[in-house]
Write a protein that holds these residues in place. Structure first.
Motif, short mmCIF file in Angstrom:
data_model
loop_
_atom_site.label_atom_id
_atom_site.label_comp_id
_atom_site.label_asym_id
_atom_site.label_seq_id
_atom_site.Cartn_x
_atom_site.Cartn_y
_atom_site.Cartn_z
N ASN A 151 0.83 -1.20 0.00
CA ASN A 151 0.00 0.00 0.00
C ASN A 151 0.87 1.25 0.00
O ASN A 151 0.51 2.27 0.62
CB ASN A 151 -0.94 -0.02 1.21
CG ASN A 151 -2.04 -1.05 1.06
OD1 ASN A 151 -2.53 -1.29 -0.05
ND2 ASN A 151 -2.43 -1.67 2.15
N HIS A 152 2.00 1.17 -0.68
CA HIS A 152 2.91 2.29 -0.89
C HIS A 152 3.68 2.00 -2.17
O HIS A 152 3.49 0.94 -2.79
CB HIS A 152 3.86 2.46 0.31
CG HIS A 152 4.66 1.23 0.61
ND1 HIS A 152 5.76 0.84 -0.14
CD2 HIS A 152 4.52 0.29 1.58
CE1 HIS A 152 6.26 -0.28 0.35
NE2 HIS A 152 5.53 -0.65 1.39
N THR A 153 4.55 2.89 -2.59
CA THR A 153 5.27 2.70 -3.86
C THR A 153 6.78 2.64 -3.67
O THR A 153 7.53 2.85 -4.63
CB THR A 153 4.94 3.84 -4.84
OG1 THR A 153 5.25 5.10 -4.24
CG2 THR A 153 3.47 3.81 -5.23
N ASP A 154 7.25 2.32 -2.48
CA ASP A 154 8.69 2.29 -2.19
C ASP A 154 9.17 0.85 -2.07
O ASP A 154 9.00 0.23 -1.01
CB ASP A 154 8.99 3.05 -0.91
CG ASP A 154 10.47 3.08 -0.57
OD1 ASP A 154 11.28 2.60 -1.40
OD2 ASP A 154 10.82 3.59 0.51
N TYR A 174 1.09 2.08 -9.15
CA TYR A 174 -0.16 2.68 -9.66
C TYR A 174 -1.00 3.13 -8.47
O TYR A 174 -1.20 2.37 -7.51
CB TYR A 174 -0.93 1.64 -10.48
CG TYR A 174 -2.24 2.15 -11.06
CD1 TYR A 174 -2.27 2.94 -12.19
CD2 TYR A 174 -3.45 1.85 -10.44
CE1 TYR A 174 -3.46 3.41 -12.72
CE2 TYR A 174 -4.65 2.30 -10.96
CZ TYR A 174 -4.66 3.09 -12.10
OH TYR A 174 -5.85 3.55 -12.61
N GLY A 175 -1.48 4.36 -8.55
CA GLY A 175 -2.39 4.85 -7.52
C GLY A 175 -1.82 4.85 -6.12
O GLY A 175 -2.57 4.64 -5.16
N GLY A 176 -0.52 5.05 -6.00
CA GLY A 176 0.09 5.08 -4.67
C GLY A 176 0.37 3.71 -4.09
O GLY A 176 0.70 3.59 -2.90
N LYS A 177 0.28 2.67 -4.91
CA LYS A 177 0.51 1.30 -4.45
C LYS A 177 1.39 0.56 -5.45
O LYS A 177 1.62 1.03 -6.57
CB LYS A 177 -0.82 0.56 -4.25
CG LYS A 177 -1.74 1.22 -3.25
CD LYS A 177 -3.06 0.46 -3.09
CE LYS A 177 -3.98 1.17 -2.11
NZ LYS A 177 -5.26 0.45 -1.91
N LEU A 178 1.86 -0.61 -5.04
CA LEU A 178 2.63 -1.49 -5.92
C LEU A 178 1.82 -2.74 -6.22
O LEU A 178 1.18 -3.31 -5.32
CB LEU A 178 3.95 -1.90 -5.26
CG LEU A 178 4.96 -0.79 -4.97
CD1 LEU A 178 6.16 -1.35 -4.21
CD2 LEU A 178 5.43 -0.13 -6.27
N TYR A 179 1.84 -3.14 -7.49
CA TYR A 179 1.12 -4.34 -7.92
C TYR A 179 2.02 -5.23 -8.76
O TYR A 179 2.88 -4.74 -9.49
CB TYR A 179 -0.10 -3.94 -8.79
CG TYR A 179 -1.13 -3.12 -8.08
CD1 TYR A 179 -2.16 -3.74 -7.39
CD2 TYR A 179 -1.08 -1.73 -8.10
CE1 TYR A 179 -3.12 -2.98 -6.73
CE2 TYR A 179 -2.04 -0.97 -7.44
CZ TYR A 179 -3.06 -1.60 -6.76
OH TYR A 179 -3.99 -0.85 -6.11
N TYR A 180 1.78 -6.54 -8.67
CA TYR A 180 2.34 -7.44 -9.67
C TYR A 180 1.56 -7.25 -10.97
O TYR A 180 0.36 -6.98 -10.96
CB TYR A 180 2.22 -8.90 -9.22
CG TYR A 180 3.21 -9.30 -8.15
CD1 TYR A 180 4.58 -9.12 -8.36
CD2 TYR A 180 2.80 -9.88 -6.96
CE1 TYR A 180 5.51 -9.50 -7.39
CE2 TYR A 180 3.70 -10.27 -5.99
CZ TYR A 180 5.06 -10.07 -6.21
OH TYR A 180 5.96 -10.45 -5.25
N ASN A 181 2.24 -7.41 -12.08
CA ASN A 181 1.64 -7.24 -13.40
C ASN A 181 0.92 -8.52 -13.81
O ASN A 181 1.58 -9.53 -14.10
CB ASN A 181 2.73 -6.89 -14.42
CG ASN A 181 2.17 -6.54 -15.78
OD1 ASN A 181 1.02 -6.81 -16.09
ND2 ASN A 181 3.00 -5.93 -16.62
#
Length: 418
Positions: A151-154, A174-181
């Motif tokens: 729930n962050h981008t770091d 994306y949107g201030g979060k990190l996701y697996y593609n």
């Protein structure tokens, strides 16, 4: 095609009849002030579930860093409350953010346990939950979030050996979060392996996904999967069709994994309540929702039901009866029609968290609103039960909405909906 059109006409007539019965049941309840007999348990078996969320310590643990004995006691208290309310299923979030609430060889221990990602909490929450739930006659469904990393981008805040740091090419901020593609085959293989580890180790009664596939749209931002689309999107009409195929592949793959590793364990998904609005697609619901799972999350939930890729579906119909943009009664009718004639069980996701909450419409300030939902649903044989969001709201029940549901509908225990 003519046969399909004829079937659709018959289904439409049946839907009108079901809606008439349901609204009649609601009128009877409102007028008489009591629950019709069938609302106390029309089915010999029904889902009476509660979600137990761990992301951001939503329901449990109450805060990170508690001693193991306090965490264990808090978890057992939620199980005991489920029994007291005559529920029979707990859906326990065990992989909230590409982490684990069991000793996983694939992903680190969740930070929501100790406050530090990767730190051993000194006990096994999933193993304990399965054992203690079964000892109380409850089913334990293991709830996994497939693609959310943080729930962050770091990335630097993740453990050094986190798969997202070892494979930065898998990650999309994306949107201030990190996701697996989701579009990468290696990501889907990894996600399946991480989930399967828990299924192989523990006798969970089901694997459960919620509504997060591709992330909810954020205005002005683009989910950057250009490279994956260039590599794997050939042969699809557009990017949206390709994205839906990637999610379909995950769903079919997980279903096959479960059948192979632990036969009899079920697979269920709880999507956002609107597949598509009728204005977008005549097969859709009579709604004006701002999000449509098919178009925005690339999740073709209707197909999964009709093709029986999943054993059960729990649409999150998180609106009140009569809500203009997404009426609970109309969505209940639509989902019942989709489940009719299929082998996929339909349970309804209920927004207990809205009962008495500030800023919610007046209907949610009435402790009888949720009870009316169950009365409406009792007129539909396709509806085999309900799941309430979420455990902390069941425990606190500030408005008494859950107590009203129990008094009106759960007077006696119900068997699991096998």
């Amino acid at each position: 095609m003519a046969a399909r059109a004829d079937t659709g006409t018959r289904a439409g007539v049946a839907a009108v009849s079901r809606r008439t019965l349901a609204l009649g049941a609601l009128a009877a309840l409102t007028t008489a002030g009591s629950t019709p007999a069938y609302a106390s348990g029309q089915h010999r078996r029904e889902m009476r579930g509660v979600w137990l969320a761990t992301v951001a310590n939503r329901d449990w643990p109450s805060r990170p860093g508690l001693p193991p004995e306090e965490q264990r006691a808090g978890l057992i208290a939620h199980l005991d409350r489920a029994v007291a309310d005559r529920l029979n299923t707990v859906i326990f979030q065990v992989r909230p953010t590409a982490d684990a609430l069991w000793p996983s060889p694939y992903e680190p221990w969740s930070e929501y346990l100790t406050g530090t990602q990767g730190r051993d909490p000194g006990w096994d929450p999933l193993g304990t939950a399965v054992r203690e739930a079964h000892a109380r006659g409850l089913e334990l469904h293991a709830w996994f979030n497939p693609y959310r990393i943080a729930n962050h981008t770091d990335p630097g805040r993740l453990t050094p050996d986190h798969p997202a740091r070892l494979h930065p090419e898998w990650v999309v901020p994306y949107g201030g979060k990190l996701y697996y593609n989701p579009g990468l085959p290696e990501v889907r293989r990894f996600v399946r392996a991480a989930i399967l580890d828990a299924v192989a180790k523990y006798p969970v009664d089901a694997v459960h996904f919620d509504d997060y596939f591709y992330p909810y749209p954020v205005a002005g931002q683009t989910f950057d999967d250009d490279a994956a689309y260039d590599a794997y999107g050939g042969g699809f009409a557009d990017r949206a069709a390709w994205r839906r195929d990637t999610i379909d592949r995950l769903v079919r793959g997980v279903a096959a994994d479960i059948r192979r590793v632990r036969p009899g364990t079920r697979f269920g998904i709880s999507p956002f309540g609107v597949w598509r609005n009728a204005a977008t697609d005549p097969r859709g619901s009579d709604t004006q929702a701002g999000v449509q799972t098919y178009d925005d999350l690339y999740a073709d939930t209707r197909k999964w039901v009709r093709e029986h890729w999943i054993d059960y579906i729990v649409p999150q119909i998180y609106w009140n009866i009569g809500f203009p943009a997404a009426d609970y009664a109309r969505l209940l009718d639509w989902w019942a029609a989709q489940a009719a004639g299929t082998r996929t069980r339909l349970y309804v996701g209920e927004a207990l968290y809205k009962a008495g909450a500030a800023g919610q419409p007046p209907a949610w300030q009435d402790p009888a609103e949720l009870s009316r939902h169950l009365t409406l649903a009792a007129a539909y044989p396709q509806v085999r039960g309900h799941v309430f969001f979420a455990a902390q709201d069941v425990a606190r029940d500030p408005l008494g909405a859950m107590a009203r549901v129990v008094a009106d509908h759960y007077r006696r225990p119900a068997r699991h909906p096998r």
